[in-house]
Design a protein around this motif. Structure first.
Motif, short mmCIF file in Angstrom:
data_model
loop_
_atom_site.label_atom_id
_atom_site.label_comp_id
_atom_site.label_asym_id
_atom_site.label_seq_id
_atom_site.Cartn_x
_atom_site.Cartn_y
_atom_site.Cartn_z
N TYR A 343 0.84 -1.21 0.00
CA TYR A 343 0.00 0.00 0.00
C TYR A 343 0.87 1.25 0.00
CZ TYR A 343 -3.19 3.59 1.74
OH TYR A 343 -3.91 4.76 1.90
N GLN A 344 1.93 1.26 0.81
CA GLN A 344 2.79 2.43 0.88
C GLN A 344 3.55 2.64 -0.43
OE1 GLN A 344 2.70 4.47 3.59
NE2 GLN A 344 3.82 5.86 2.20
N LYS A 345 3.96 1.58 -1.08
CA LYS A 345 4.64 1.69 -2.36
C LYS A 345 3.73 2.34 -3.41
CE LYS A 345 7.75 -2.28 -1.86
NZ LYS A 345 8.08 -3.64 -2.36
N LEU A 346 2.48 1.91 -3.41
CA LEU A 346 1.53 2.46 -4.39
C LEU A 346 1.24 3.93 -4.10
CD1 LEU A 346 -0.95 -0.55 -4.69
CD2 LEU A 346 0.74 0.19 -6.39
N ILE A 347 1.18 4.27 -2.84
CA ILE A 347 0.97 5.68 -2.49
C ILE A 347 2.16 6.52 -2.97
CG2 ILE A 347 0.90 7.30 -0.55
CD1 ILE A 347 -1.76 6.03 -1.09
N ASP A 348 3.38 6.00 -2.78
CA ASP A 348 4.58 6.72 -3.24
C ASP A 348 4.59 6.88 -4.75
OD1 ASP A 348 5.36 6.89 -0.61
OD2 ASP A 348 6.73 5.16 -0.71
N LYS A 349 4.21 5.83 -5.46
CA LYS A 349 4.15 5.91 -6.92
C LYS A 349 3.17 6.99 -7.37
CE LYS A 349 5.55 1.23 -8.21
NZ LYS A 349 6.61 1.64 -9.16
N LEU A 350 2.03 7.01 -6.70
CA LEU A 350 1.01 7.99 -7.07
C LEU A 350 1.51 9.41 -6.80
CD1 LEU A 350 -1.84 8.49 -8.07
CD2 LEU A 350 -2.68 8.17 -5.73
N ASP A 351 2.15 9.59 -5.68
CA ASP A 351 2.70 10.93 -5.36
C ASP A 351 3.77 11.33 -6.37
OD1 ASP A 351 1.01 11.12 -3.21
OD2 ASP A 351 2.50 10.41 -1.74
N THR A 352 4.61 10.41 -6.74
CA THR A 352 5.67 10.70 -7.72
C THR A 352 5.08 11.11 -9.06
OG1 THR A 352 7.19 9.14 -6.65
CG2 THR A 352 7.65 9.75 -8.93
N SER A 353 4.04 10.38 -9.48
CA SER A 353 3.40 10.72 -10.76
C SER A 353 2.82 12.13 -10.70
CB SER A 353 2.31 9.70 -11.08
OG SER A 353 2.85 8.41 -11.29
N CYS A 354 2.23 12.46 -9.57
CA CYS A 354 1.65 13.80 -9.43
C CYS A 354 2.74 14.87 -9.43
CB CYS A 354 0.83 13.88 -8.15
SG CYS A 354 -0.68 12.87 -8.17
N ASN A 355 3.85 14.61 -8.73
CA ASN A 355 4.95 15.58 -8.69
C ASN A 355 5.60 15.75 -10.05
OD1 ASN A 355 4.58 16.00 -5.95
ND2 ASN A 355 6.02 14.34 -5.37
N ASN A 356 5.75 14.67 -10.78
CA ASN A 356 6.35 14.75 -12.11
C ASN A 356 5.42 15.46 -13.11
OD1 ASN A 356 8.64 13.41 -11.25
ND2 ASN A 356 7.89 11.39 -11.93
N ALA A 357 4.14 15.22 -12.93
CA ALA A 357 3.19 15.79 -13.88
C ALA A 357 3.00 17.28 -13.69
CB ALA A 357 1.85 15.08 -13.73
N LYS A 358 3.25 17.76 -12.48
CA LYS A 358 2.98 19.17 -12.21
C LYS A 358 3.77 20.11 -13.10
CE LYS A 358 2.74 22.49 -8.44
NZ LYS A 358 2.94 22.73 -6.98
N PRO A 359 5.13 20.05 -13.18
CA PRO A 359 5.86 20.98 -14.06
C PRO A 359 5.56 20.74 -15.54
CG PRO A 359 7.36 19.34 -13.19
CD PRO A 359 6.07 19.16 -12.47
N TYR A 360 5.31 19.50 -15.89
CA TYR A 360 5.03 19.20 -17.30
C TYR A 360 3.75 19.89 -17.74
CZ TYR A 360 3.42 16.51 -21.31
OH TYR A 360 2.94 16.16 -22.55
N PHE A 361 2.65 19.75 -16.94
CA PHE A 361 1.38 20.33 -17.36
C PHE A 361 1.37 21.84 -17.20
CE2 PHE A 361 -0.09 15.91 -16.84
CZ PHE A 361 -0.77 15.76 -18.04
N GLU A 362 2.16 22.36 -16.27
CA GLU A 362 2.29 23.81 -16.20
C GLU A 362 2.94 24.36 -17.46
OE1 GLU A 362 4.38 24.71 -12.66
OE2 GLU A 362 2.67 24.32 -11.33
N ALA A 363 4.03 23.68 -17.91
CA ALA A 363 4.70 24.10 -19.16
C ALA A 363 3.77 23.97 -20.34
CB ALA A 363 5.95 23.27 -19.36
N LEU A 364 2.94 22.91 -20.33
CA LEU A 364 2.01 22.70 -21.45
C LEU A 364 0.97 23.82 -21.49
CD1 LEU A 364 1.37 20.70 -23.72
CD2 LEU A 364 -0.16 19.50 -22.13
N ASP A 365 0.50 24.23 -20.32
CA ASP A 365 -0.47 25.33 -20.27
C ASP A 365 0.15 26.62 -20.80
OD1 ASP A 365 -2.41 23.67 -19.25
OD2 ASP A 365 -2.02 24.20 -17.15
N LEU A 366 1.44 26.88 -20.47
CA LEU A 366 2.12 28.09 -20.95
C LEU A 366 2.31 28.05 -22.46
CD1 LEU A 366 4.81 28.47 -18.16
CD2 LEU A 366 2.84 29.96 -18.56
N ALA A 375 7.39 28.46 -21.14
CA ALA A 375 7.13 27.04 -21.42
C ALA A 375 8.42 26.30 -21.69
CB ALA A 375 6.18 26.91 -22.62
N TYR A 376 9.32 26.97 -22.46
CA TYR A 376 10.59 26.32 -22.78
C TYR A 376 11.43 26.10 -21.52
CZ TYR A 376 14.73 25.17 -25.55
OH TYR A 376 15.84 24.53 -26.11
#
Length: 470
Positions: A343-366, A375-376
């Motif tokens: 359960y803890q491993k899956l929670i960590d994976k989910l948090d990592t995906s969210c952290n990785n996705a944050k700068p990517y989608f912010e750049a995409l919005d820009l 964006a660059y």
């Protein structure tokens, strides 16, 4: 002769009976058409036979015979019967008067019930060839119903005398007519009732048929729904009876839970395997793998914005929490479909995906807002261990290409119509184009356009044109 009223023998020629005063002339006229019992002894035998009769029929051998009388009636308009003029011209022929008078059993219990007087009727079967409309079809048997009471003489002569008396008093003698069968009754005798009951196109009839059809339709729908419900319940019951609750069905149970949010199957699974260590471990490993694959979809799906990504990430967080909340107990304590470590491993994976996705989608919005520098920069900050790194690198090239398109469009607009200008004017125009290209490099400094081959080629082209006209 004999007086028909008082039944006394009269010797001599009298106009009226010396005993009762009745007109003998009228009686003689009437006796020409009615049978008279000629012998007193025979009448007594007849009366004794009637008195001895109860429910049995009279033996015809014991009854006296009647004289055969045939009298030719002459046309005499002055003749009367019972004080009523009798037109003999209507009677053309009287034949076969030698008929037997049939007496129905006498009801000695006389009452006011009109249905009982038929027992005292006299049935005379004589055939008459008549033209008088007052006599209706004398070829048929006619039953006369004299008005009698318990005080009257019920003998045959008494009944005949009673009939003569009624005629003398002016009472109409009506033949007995049997009641018509119900089937012959004219239904149109009551137009309003018939119209109300039998008119097919009436408003009441149409409303009644509509109500009947609606009721039948509703009942049919209810029956159909009931049948489908019963089949569905039976099918589910049969399916549940064939289900095996072990690790082999973990995937189907998880998918059902995701689609219906019903954890009944997962709870039943954990309850059945709680005391089976091997099955419990297999189920936990299978559950970890299935949820890990679901979380990987966050990294592989193409999301248009951070909002759509967050919707799915929140859904998977809730799924993890619900699966982990399903518990049972065994000899070792509390058990779950996911052990604590997984359960803890899956929670960590989910948090990592969210952290990785944050700068990517912010750049995409820009990038969508045409803020190419910002964006660059954000795409450039995504590191190699980020699952969005490859996507970010591709977007770096996209940002540069979009800027180059902007430069080329501006160059085309400035260069439009330059061939018609003089060399001096052309030199001025080409110099403006060179300045615009250099300005883009300074405007989008983060893109480092001077190191881009397409950009440098475009800049060198217009520098040469300027040099050729200088």
């Amino acid at each position: 002769m004999r007086c028909l009223i008082c039944n006394k023998d009269i010797d001599g020629d009298f106009e009226r009976c010396p005993e009762c005063g009745s007109l003998l002339e009228q009686q003689s006229a009437f006796t020409s058409v009615l049978p008279v019992i000629s012998e007193e002894d025979e009448r007594k035998k007849f009366l004794e036979a009637i008195d001895a009769m109860e429910d049995d029929e009279v033996d015809l051998d014991d009854l006296p015979s009647l004289n055969n009388l045939v009298t030719d009636l002459k046309d005499d308009s002055d003749k009367k019967i019972g004080g009523v003029p009798f037109d003999t011209s209507e009677i053309t022929k009287i034949t076969d008067l030698d008929k037997t008078i049939e007496i129905e059993p006498i009801d000695t219990n006389l009452s006011d019930n009109e249905a009982e007087y038929d027992y005292n009727g006299v049935e005379v079967k004589d055939e008459y060839e008549v033209t008088n409309p007052f006599l209706d079809d004398m070829d048929k048997t006619i039953q006369f119903k004299p008005n009698v009471t318990s005080e009257d003489d019920l003998s045959l002569t008494g009944l005949i005398n009673k009939q003569i008396e009624d005629m003398n008093n002016g009472n109409e003698i009506k033949p007995y007519i049997a009641d018509e069968p119900v089937s012959d009754i004219d239904l149109t005798s009551d137009p309003e009732e018939v119209q109300e009951e039998y008119v097919f196109d009436s408003d009441d009839s149409i409303k009644q048929r509509k109500r009947t059809l609606i009721t039948a339709f509703v009942i049919m729908i209810v029956i159909i729904c009931g049948c489908f419900t019963a089949l569905y319940i039976m099918d589910n019951k049969k399916s549940n009876e064939n289900v095996v609750y072990n690790s082999s069905n973990t995937e189907s149970f998880l998918n059902n839970f995701i689609n219906s949010n019903n954890d009944k199957e997962l709870k039943k699974l954990l309850m059945d395997i709680r005391n089976n260590r091997e099955e419990l471990e297999k189920t936990q490993k299978e559950m970890y793998k299935l949820i890990e694959d679901k979380l990987e979809e966050l990294n592989t799906n193409e999301y248009s914005s951070i909002v759509s990504f967050n919707n799915d990430s929140n859904k998977y967080k809730e799924l993890l929490s619900d699966i982990y909340a399903i518990t049972e107990t065994n000899g070792e304590g509390t058990i779950r479909l996911l052990n604590n470590g997984d359960y803890q491993k899956l929670i960590d994976k989910l948090d990592t995906s969210c952290n990785n996705a944050k700068p990517y989608f912010e750049a995409l919005d820009l990038l969508n807002e045409k803020s190419y520098n910002e964006a660059y920069v954000l795409f450039s900050k995504i590191e190699e261990d980020n699952n969005y790194y490859s996507k970010a690198q591709s977007y770096l090239s996209i940002v540069v290409d979009d800027v180059l398109i902007l430069i080329k469009n501006d160059v085309i607009k400035i260069e439009s119509g330059i061939e018609e200008l003089s060399d001096d004017d052309k030199l001025i125009r080409y110099s403006q184009i060179e300045d615009v290209i250099i300005a883009y490099s300074s405007l989008y400094e983060a893109l480092d356009l001077n190191n881009n081959e397409d950009y440098t080629n475009l800049l060198n082209t217009y520098k040469e044109k300027v040099n050729s006209l200088s």
